[in-house]
Scaffold this active site. Structure first.
Site, PDB file in Angstrom:
ATOM      1  N   GLU A 163       0.783  -1.234   0.000  1.00  0.00           N
ATOM      2  CA  GLU A 163       0.000   0.000   0.000  1.00  0.00           C
ATOM      3  C   GLU A 163       0.818   1.289   0.000  1.00  0.00           C
ATOM      4  O   GLU A 163       0.775   2.081   0.964  1.00  0.00           O
ATOM      5  CB  GLU A 163      -0.941   0.015   1.204  1.00  0.00           C
ATOM      6  CG  GLU A 163      -1.939  -1.115   1.222  1.00  0.00           C
ATOM      7  CD  GLU A 163      -3.015  -0.928   2.294  1.00  0.00           C
ATOM      8  OE1 GLU A 163      -2.860  -0.063   3.163  1.00  0.00           O
ATOM      9  OE2 GLU A 163      -4.027  -1.655   2.228  1.00  0.00           O
ATOM     10  N   GLU A 373      -5.519  -8.561   1.045  1.00  0.00           N
ATOM     11  CA  GLU A 373      -6.209  -8.195   2.292  1.00  0.00           C
ATOM     12  C   GLU A 373      -7.669  -7.923   1.995  1.00  0.00           C
ATOM     13  O   GLU A 373      -8.008  -7.315   0.973  1.00  0.00           O
ATOM     14  CB  GLU A 373      -5.630  -6.916   2.917  1.00  0.00           C
ATOM     15  CG  GLU A 373      -4.339  -7.095   3.647  1.00  0.00           C
ATOM     16  CD  GLU A 373      -3.827  -5.793   4.265  1.00  0.00           C
ATOM     17  OE1 GLU A 373      -4.642  -4.947   4.698  1.00  0.00           O
ATOM     18  OE2 GLU A 373      -2.602  -5.634   4.293  1.00  0.00           O
TER      19      GLU A 373
HETATM   20  C1  BG6 Z   1      -4.360  -1.920   5.478  1.00  0.00           C
HETATM   21  C2  BG6 Z   1      -3.036  -2.330   6.027  1.00  0.00           C
HETATM   22  O1  BG6 Z   1      -4.265  -0.580   5.206  1.00  0.00           O
HETATM   23  O2  BG6 Z   1      -5.491  -2.020   6.263  1.00  0.00           O
HETATM   24  C3  BG6 Z   1      -3.102  -3.070   7.337  1.00  0.00           C
HETATM   25  O3  BG6 Z   1      -2.263  -3.000   5.086  1.00  0.00           O
HETATM   26  C4  BG6 Z   1      -4.167  -2.461   8.213  1.00  0.00           C
HETATM   27  O4  BG6 Z   1      -1.836  -3.064   7.910  1.00  0.00           O
HETATM   28  C5  BG6 Z   1      -5.504  -2.664   7.515  1.00  0.00           C
HETATM   29  O5  BG6 Z   1      -4.211  -2.933   9.516  1.00  0.00           O
HETATM   30  C6  BG6 Z   1      -6.685  -2.169   8.302  1.00  0.00           C
HETATM   31  O6  BG6 Z   1      -6.514  -0.845   8.643  1.00  0.00           O
HETATM   32  P1  BG6 Z   1      -6.889  -0.331  10.076  1.00  0.00           P
HETATM   33  O7  BG6 Z   1      -6.587   1.114  10.057  1.00  0.00           O
HETATM   34  O8  BG6 Z   1      -8.329  -0.598  10.245  1.00  0.00           O
HETATM   35  O9  BG6 Z   1      -6.044  -1.117  11.015  1.00  0.00           O
END
Ligand code: BG6
Length: 468
Positions: A163, A373
């Site tokens: 990202e 993800e």
């Molecule tokens: C992504 C990242 O942006 O989203 C993760 O790669 C992150 O590391 C995930 O934890 C969720 O984001 P957040 O802010 O809800 O923890």
């Protein structure tokens, strides 16, 4: 339909969010070790000093993953564990930890999917200008090379960066991530370019040195959709997709920057400094990318920005506060009455996920995709001691179904990694925002417990999502 045999069902984590052991076995400081300790920067001043202690409990965690039937585990390597100062001497103890982690995965037939950079930059490099300094690019290539050489005999799946849009925009536009700089628009674009070049050089090295396996990059996938058919809002949609998607995906997959953005940036004097050699490496390595990783949580609904406001863009800034303007003030992201949102105001839309994947196919053809993800951040209810995370099951079910449809419709998706395998540190939201299949009890020595979703995902994997 069952998902194809070689489709990987996985789940993910990232070093700073799970490992802890921030100052053990010769690890150097990362920018997050320093930034998270500045009062007020994170929710309740939480940090990853201990995180969920994966560094010491990885065997227990991987055994649980195996019990869930997980086919692949995506994790990241902490750069300052390998090079405490970013470059220079290798820390053998750091290599040893990841050797052990990889071997433990393989012992359980879990495919390790390694991210080289998930935001924890060695502090020594941050202090020398971080991603704005092109020396960081050289240092990254050396770090990548060391990892390829040390782990490449067992690791066949590599992600260079996680990202870029987030660590560059939050680092240089909103100041919410290290180095905490606000409003440096030119710096933001420069860092993105430097990251793309670092990626390209690592890919080239990987291929030149004859490593086997796949290499690619993971980007946020945040497709923009106009709130209606009004011409000015459609324009906002085009503009948002150009700046938030094409700027990131084109240099990797097409080997050149999108003309629309290049023209816009040139007019404003914001075009990054780029050498011929850098543009060349982007061009010649584009066909070498084996896949693109997508981190999808939500789409953005956009419309013309009718106020004079200009703010930093990116998903973190689009958390549903109505009328959040883009960094350049051309469009704004809005919350819509007929959409469904999480507790953190991220829209839930498997439909937009599928539509977005078609947008990618239209622009980039049949490139292989991994969903690296996808998941739901929530505060999970505990009923009679059981973690009943039904909303997470529903979220993942909807999105996995979208993936299944994508595959049926000829989109080349090769795997799905839920975020996250275990509850972990959410960078800015502490431990309150949970994502995992495995619960971690912070009031009971970080004891692990299987959630309702753990059993559900196990069944999905065992049946290869046939019933979805
Ligand atoms: C992504 C990242 O942006 O989203 C993760 O790669 C992150 O590391 C995930 O934890 C969720 O984001 P957040 O802010 O809800 O923890």
């Amino acid at each position: 339909m069952k998902m194809p045999k070689d489709f990987l069902f996985g789940a993910a984590s990232a070093s700073y969010q799970v490992e802890g052991a921030w100052n053990e076995d010769g690890k150097g400081l990362s920018n997050w070790d320093v930034f998270s300790k500045i009062p007020g920067k994170t929710f309740e001043n939480t940090n990853g000093d201990v995180a969920v202690d994966h560094y010491h409990r990885y065997k227990e965690d991987i055994a649980l993953m195996a019990e869930m039937g997980l086919e692949s585990y995506r994790f990241s390597i902490s750069w300052p564990r390998i090079f405490p100062n970013g470059t220079g001497e290798v820390n053998e103890k750091g290599l040893e930890f990841y050797n052990n982690l990889i071997d433990e995965c393989l012992k359980h037939d879990i495919v390790p999917f390694v991210t080289l950079y998930h935001w924890d930059l060695p502090q020594a490099l941050e202090e020398k200008g971080g991603w704005k300094n092109k020396e960081t690019v050289d240092a990254f290539v050396r770090f990548a090379d060391t990892c390829f050489q040390s782990f490449g005999d067992r690791v066949n799946h590599w992600i260079t960066f996680n990202e870029a849009v987030i660590f560059c925009s939050l680092g240089y536009l909103t100041g919410a991530h290290p180095p905490g700089i606000e409003g440096d628009v030119k710096g933001y674009f420069q860092t993105t370019h430097n990251v793309f070049v670092a990626h390209a050089r690592a890919v080239e090295l990987f291929k030149q040195n004859g490593h086997t396996g796949e290499i690619g990059i993971t980007h946020v996938f945040n497709p923009a959709f106009s709130i209606d058919d009004a011409e000015e809002n459609k324009f906002a949609e085009m503009h948002a997709n150009a700046y938030a998607t094409h700027w990131f995906y084109d240099p990797i997959l097409k080997g050149e920057y999108p003309e629309y953005v290049v023209n816009g940036l040139s007019e404003q004097g914001l075009l990054p400094e780029m050498t011929e050699e850098e543009l060349d490496v982007l061009k010649r390595t584009a066909p070498m990318n084996d896949f693109i990783g997508l981190n999808y949580y939500s789409p953005q609904r956009v419309m013309k920005n009718d106020s004079a406001l200009v703010m930093a863009g990116g998903r973190e800034n689009s958390t549903g506060r109505p009328g959040n303007p883009s960094f350049d003030g051309v469009y704004k992201t809005v919350k819509m009455d007929d959409k469904v949102y999480t507790k953190w105001d991220w829209e839930i839309s498997p439909e937009a996920f599928l539509a977005g994947m078609h947008m990618l196919k239209d622009r980039y053809g049949d490139v292989k995709i991994y969903i690296t993800e996808n998941g739901l951040g929530d505060v999970d209810p505990i009923v009679d001691g059981e973690i009943m995370d039904t909303p997470r099951i529903e979220y993942i079910e909807g999105h996995l179904r979208a993936v299944k449809h994508a595959v049926q419709q000829g989109i080349n998706v090769a795997g799905y990694y839920a975020w996250s395998v275990i509850d972990l540190l959410s960078w800015l939201n502490g431990y309150k925002k949970q994502y995992g299949f495995i619960y971690v009890d912070h009031n009971n020595g970080l004891a692990r417990k299987k959630k309702q979703s753990f059993h559900w995902y196990k069944e999905i994997i065992a049946t290869r999502a046939e019933d979805l």
